[in-house]
Design a protein around this motif. Structure first.
Motif, mmCIF file in Angstrom:
data_model
loop_
_atom_site.group_PDB
_atom_site.id
_atom_site.type_symbol
_atom_site.label_atom_id
_atom_site.label_comp_id
_atom_site.label_asym_id
_atom_site.label_seq_id
_atom_site.Cartn_x
_atom_site.Cartn_y
_atom_site.Cartn_z
ATOM 1 N N LYS A 159 0.841 -1.193 0.000
ATOM 2 C CA LYS A 159 0.000 0.000 0.000
ATOM 3 C C LYS A 159 0.880 1.249 0.000
ATOM 4 O O LYS A 159 1.819 1.363 0.791
ATOM 5 C CB LYS A 159 -0.889 -0.011 1.244
ATOM 6 C CG LYS A 159 -1.872 1.172 1.347
ATOM 7 C CD LYS A 159 -2.532 1.232 2.703
ATOM 8 C CE LYS A 159 -3.345 0.000 3.007
ATOM 9 N NZ LYS A 159 -4.543 -0.116 2.137
ATOM 10 N N PRO A 160 0.601 2.230 -0.872
ATOM 11 C CA PRO A 160 1.435 3.436 -0.899
ATOM 12 C C PRO A 160 1.234 4.315 0.336
ATOM 13 O O PRO A 160 0.105 4.595 0.734
ATOM 14 C CB PRO A 160 0.982 4.150 -2.173
ATOM 15 C CG PRO A 160 -0.400 3.648 -2.436
ATOM 16 C CD PRO A 160 -0.438 2.242 -1.920
ATOM 17 N N LEU A 161 2.341 4.739 0.921
ATOM 18 C CA LEU A 161 2.334 5.573 2.127
ATOM 19 C C LEU A 161 3.292 6.740 1.907
ATOM 20 O O LEU A 161 4.497 6.539 1.738
ATOM 21 C CB LEU A 161 2.762 4.750 3.343
ATOM 22 C CG LEU A 161 2.936 5.476 4.683
ATOM 23 C CD1 LEU A 161 1.680 6.224 5.083
ATOM 24 C CD2 LEU A 161 3.321 4.467 5.778
ATOM 25 N N ILE A 162 2.747 7.953 1.868
ATOM 26 C CA ILE A 162 3.527 9.170 1.660
ATOM 27 C C ILE A 162 3.788 9.827 3.011
ATOM 28 O O ILE A 162 2.851 10.053 3.785
ATOM 29 C CB ILE A 162 2.788 10.141 0.726
ATOM 30 C CG1 ILE A 162 2.659 9.532 -0.674
ATOM 31 C CG2 ILE A 162 3.493 11.495 0.663
ATOM 32 C CD1 ILE A 162 1.805 10.351 -1.625
ATOM 33 N N VAL A 163 5.058 10.140 3.300
ATOM 34 C CA VAL A 163 5.438 10.734 4.583
ATOM 35 C C VAL A 163 5.938 12.158 4.345
ATOM 36 O O VAL A 163 6.810 12.390 3.495
ATOM 37 C CB VAL A 163 6.530 9.897 5.275
ATOM 38 C CG1 VAL A 163 6.978 10.559 6.585
ATOM 39 C CG2 VAL A 163 6.012 8.486 5.551
ATOM 40 N N HIS A 212 6.464 -3.180 5.126
ATOM 41 C CA HIS A 212 5.052 -3.537 4.956
ATOM 42 C C HIS A 212 4.327 -2.667 3.937
ATOM 43 O O HIS A 212 3.247 -3.043 3.468
ATOM 44 C CB HIS A 212 4.322 -3.435 6.300
ATOM 45 C CG HIS A 212 4.964 -4.229 7.388
ATOM 46 N ND1 HIS A 212 4.745 -5.587 7.553
ATOM 47 C CD2 HIS A 212 5.843 -3.864 8.367
ATOM 48 C CE1 HIS A 212 5.459 -6.020 8.588
ATOM 49 N NE2 HIS A 212 6.121 -5.002 9.098
ATOM 50 N N TYR A 213 4.890 -1.498 3.604
ATOM 51 C CA TYR A 213 4.219 -0.554 2.715
ATOM 52 C C TYR A 213 5.196 -0.015 1.676
ATOM 53 O O TYR A 213 6.412 -0.145 1.823
ATOM 54 C CB TYR A 213 3.614 0.614 3.518
ATOM 55 C CG TYR A 213 2.793 0.166 4.693
ATOM 56 C CD1 TYR A 213 1.528 -0.392 4.515
ATOM 57 C CD2 TYR A 213 3.285 0.278 5.992
ATOM 58 C CE1 TYR A 213 0.777 -0.825 5.596
ATOM 59 C CE2 TYR A 213 2.553 -0.155 7.079
ATOM 60 C CZ TYR A 213 1.298 -0.707 6.877
ATOM 61 O OH TYR A 213 0.558 -1.145 7.958
ATOM 62 N N HIS A 214 4.631 0.597 0.641
ATOM 63 C CA HIS A 214 5.430 1.258 -0.392
ATOM 64 C C HIS A 214 5.616 2.707 0.050
ATOM 65 O O HIS A 214 4.704 3.523 -0.054
ATOM 66 C CB HIS A 214 4.711 1.165 -1.737
ATOM 67 C CG HIS A 214 5.518 1.668 -2.886
ATOM 68 N ND1 HIS A 214 5.064 1.646 -4.191
ATOM 69 C CD2 HIS A 214 6.763 2.208 -2.957
ATOM 70 C CE1 HIS A 214 5.969 2.153 -4.992
ATOM 71 N NE2 HIS A 214 7.016 2.506 -4.275
ATOM 72 N N LEU A 245 -3.705 1.021 9.897
ATOM 73 C CA LEU A 245 -3.834 0.693 8.483
ATOM 74 C C LEU A 245 -4.341 -0.720 8.237
ATOM 75 O O LEU A 245 -4.796 -1.031 7.135
ATOM 76 C CB LEU A 245 -2.486 0.900 7.770
ATOM 77 C CG LEU A 245 -1.975 2.343 7.744
ATOM 78 C CD1 LEU A 245 -0.676 2.439 6.940
ATOM 79 C CD2 LEU A 245 -3.014 3.290 7.166
ATOM 80 N N SER A 246 -4.254 -1.560 9.249
ATOM 81 C CA SER A 246 -4.747 -2.939 9.078
ATOM 82 C C SER A 246 -6.175 -3.105 9.565
ATOM 83 O O SER A 246 -6.770 -4.167 9.377
ATOM 84 C CB SER A 246 -3.828 -3.915 9.822
ATOM 85 O OG SER A 246 -3.835 -3.646 11.216
#
Length: 255
Positions: free
Chosen positions: A12-16, A37-39, A253-254
């Motif tokens: 899942k894409p995650l932008i920080v 766990h994430y992109h 997120l889960s």
């Protein structure tokens, strides 16, 4: 504006989005763990890190930058995580832009206006420092210690130093633009809209950035928001309690 970014992980894409005076580097440790766990996309906001400088500096243009990044990179329905300044950029994006955000995570900031004079003091101190006369980082740190006695704050600010092609010191952060637009940055995020997707607000137990009085405003703009306090953490939640932050993000997120 094309922002500098770091990318790793899958899923899942995650932008920080980092905070004021920060950069993507500040989130590398937490980001690499989340990247299991994430992109992950760690962005440098405009006037910070390795991203371009501009005289324009407010939440609208910063959210436009992130929207452009999402469209250019073909990121579909990302989760956006923002700390402090980055948290307000994330709120602006979710509330006032059409780019679909799946979920939002806001770290230790509320939508309201702030009146923290220390930001102005830090900017004025850095602007008054004549880098052309400085030969070493130690020399710069010693000069700053007379104005800013806290070593941790100085080291955080000094991460913004770099050497140019002439091997002279200069700032990565656009101090002048940030200083001239500080009123906008300390101002609130406002909207006639609401963001009707799940939102997690994480606040530090030792921080006053999210108070009980802020919860009603948060709930009005983000009806599905949940506020969680991380014990022992100051405003710098990701530095004080990285494992707890990672745990809360993964659980959110889960769900």
């Amino acid at each position: 504006m094309q922002l500098f970014f770091r990318e790793f992980g899958q899923g899942k894409p995650l932008i920080v989005l980092h905070g004021l005076f920060g950069m993507s580097d500040n989130w590398l440790t937490v980001g690499k763990k989340l990247g299991e766990h994430y992109h992950l996309f760690l962005l440098d906001l405009r006037n910070h890190g390795q991203s371009p400088h501009s005289d324009e500096f407010n939440y609208t243009v910063m959210a436009e930058d992130v929207e452009e990044f999402i469209q250019t990179q073909g990121v579909e329905r990302p989760v956006v995580l923002g700390h402090s300044l980055g948290g307000k950029v994330g709120m602006e994006l979710a509330l006032n832009f059409e780019t679909p955000v799946e979920r939002l995570i806001v770290v230790d900031i509320a939508p309201r206006a702030y009146h923290h004079s220390h930001f102005k003091y830090f900017l004025e101190t850095l602007l008054s420092l004549n880098l052309s006369q400085m030969k070493t980082r130690i020399e710069i740190d010693q000069w700053l210690s007379k104005k800013i006695p806290q070593p941790a704050i100085r080291q955080f600010l000094l991460k913004n130093l770099k050497r140019n092609e002439q091997n002279r010191f200069e700032w990565k952060i656009n101090l002048k633009a940030v200083y001239q637009n500080l009123e906008h940055i300390l101002g609130p995020v406002t909207s006639n809209n609401s963001f009707d997707e799940p939102v997690l607000f994480l606040r530090g137990e030792k921080s006053d950035y999210i108070t009980e009085e802020d919860v009603s405003t948060i709930k009005r703009l983000f009806p599905l928001a949940r506020v969680h306090t991380i014990k022992g953490a100051t405003h710098w939640v990701h530095a004080d309690a990285p494992q707890e932050l990672i745990k809360e993000v993964r659980e959110f997120l889960s769900a």
